[in-house]
Design a protein around this motif. Sequence first.
Motif, PDB file in Angstrom:
ATOM      1  N   LEU A  23      18.014 143.364 -62.563  1.00  0.00           N
ATOM      2  CA  LEU A  23      17.536 142.382 -61.577  1.00  0.00           C
ATOM      3  C   LEU A  23      17.682 141.041 -61.658  1.00  0.00           C
ATOM      4  O   LEU A  23      17.902 140.221 -60.846  1.00  0.00           O
ATOM      5  N   SER A  24      17.423 140.612 -63.185  1.00  0.00           N
ATOM      6  CA  SER A  24      17.283 139.031 -63.378  1.00  0.00           C
ATOM      7  C   SER A  24      18.599 138.458 -63.324  1.00  0.00           C
ATOM      8  O   SER A  24      18.760 137.234 -63.289  1.00  0.00           O
ATOM      9  N   ALA A  25      19.772 139.219 -63.473  1.00  0.00           N
ATOM     10  CA  ALA A  25      21.001 138.571 -63.279  1.00  0.00           C
ATOM     11  C   ALA A  25      21.354 138.285 -61.863  1.00  0.00           C
ATOM     12  O   ALA A  25      22.381 137.548 -61.532  1.00  0.00           O
ATOM     13  N   GLU A  26      20.573 138.732 -60.819  1.00  0.00           N
ATOM     14  CA  GLU A  26      20.800 138.485 -59.436  1.00  0.00           C
ATOM     15  C   GLU A  26      20.199 136.925 -59.212  1.00  0.00           C
ATOM     16  O   GLU A  26      19.026 136.854 -59.417  1.00  0.00           O
ATOM     17  N   PRO A  27      20.676 136.090 -58.636  1.00  0.00           N
ATOM     18  CA  PRO A  27      20.368 134.797 -58.213  1.00  0.00           C
ATOM     19  C   PRO A  27      18.975 134.602 -57.322  1.00  0.00           C
ATOM     20  O   PRO A  27      18.224 133.753 -57.207  1.00  0.00           O
TER      21      PRO A  27
END
Length: 229
Positions: A23-27
């Motif tokens: 999830l953290s890879a999504e802006p």
Amino acid sequence: MNAVTVVLADDERMVRTALRAILSAEPDIEVVGEAADGARAVSVVRELRPDVVLMDVRMPEVDGIRATEQILRSMQAPPRIVVVTTFENDAYVYEALRAGASGFLLKRADADALVGAVRLVARTDSLLFPAAVRSLAAEHAAQRARAPWVTRLTGRESDVLRAMAAGLTNAEIAGRIGVGPATVKTHVAAVLAKTGARDRTQAVIAAYEGGFLRDGTQGEAQGGAQGGS
């Protein structure tokens, strides 16, 4: 557009780590907190007020079902809660949906499905209510008698409830039945009132338990009174 904020509740650290990494890879998504049990999940959610909670159903002490109930009961503007589970036919999933969860996601789901689920429940009025869950609901409700409220639905309200059970948003329902989104909202409100449901998820559960939907499909469901808009 502001990022969708998420809290992860799972008793396995490796699962939380994997979910956070994806999830953290999504802006447009930000993981703001974690919890290793249901009791901690309730306190973290109350403190951080995320948009979405990914809630494991099987946790020690306070499980995901009780945590979901406590969150939805104690907050005026609660987050959307997505149940995360290993088995799609887990009875815990059905109980969590009855408690008000917006849907469920399998732990083996790929990264795209996970990210898509978070975005879906955060930014639309749709539900993560796939065929597997509809079949599960039908199985649990198969022996129940038809509820009196079923005959009080207008034909249009019946159409809207079927569409809700299929996971359609208000905009999609409007396109399907040929009315404006504001009219759909009015029909949804009427459905919630007649079924005695707090939200869309509970209305769909009521549709099965009340005999409005008899199996895992919507197309063959029996409606209420004909006519009305």
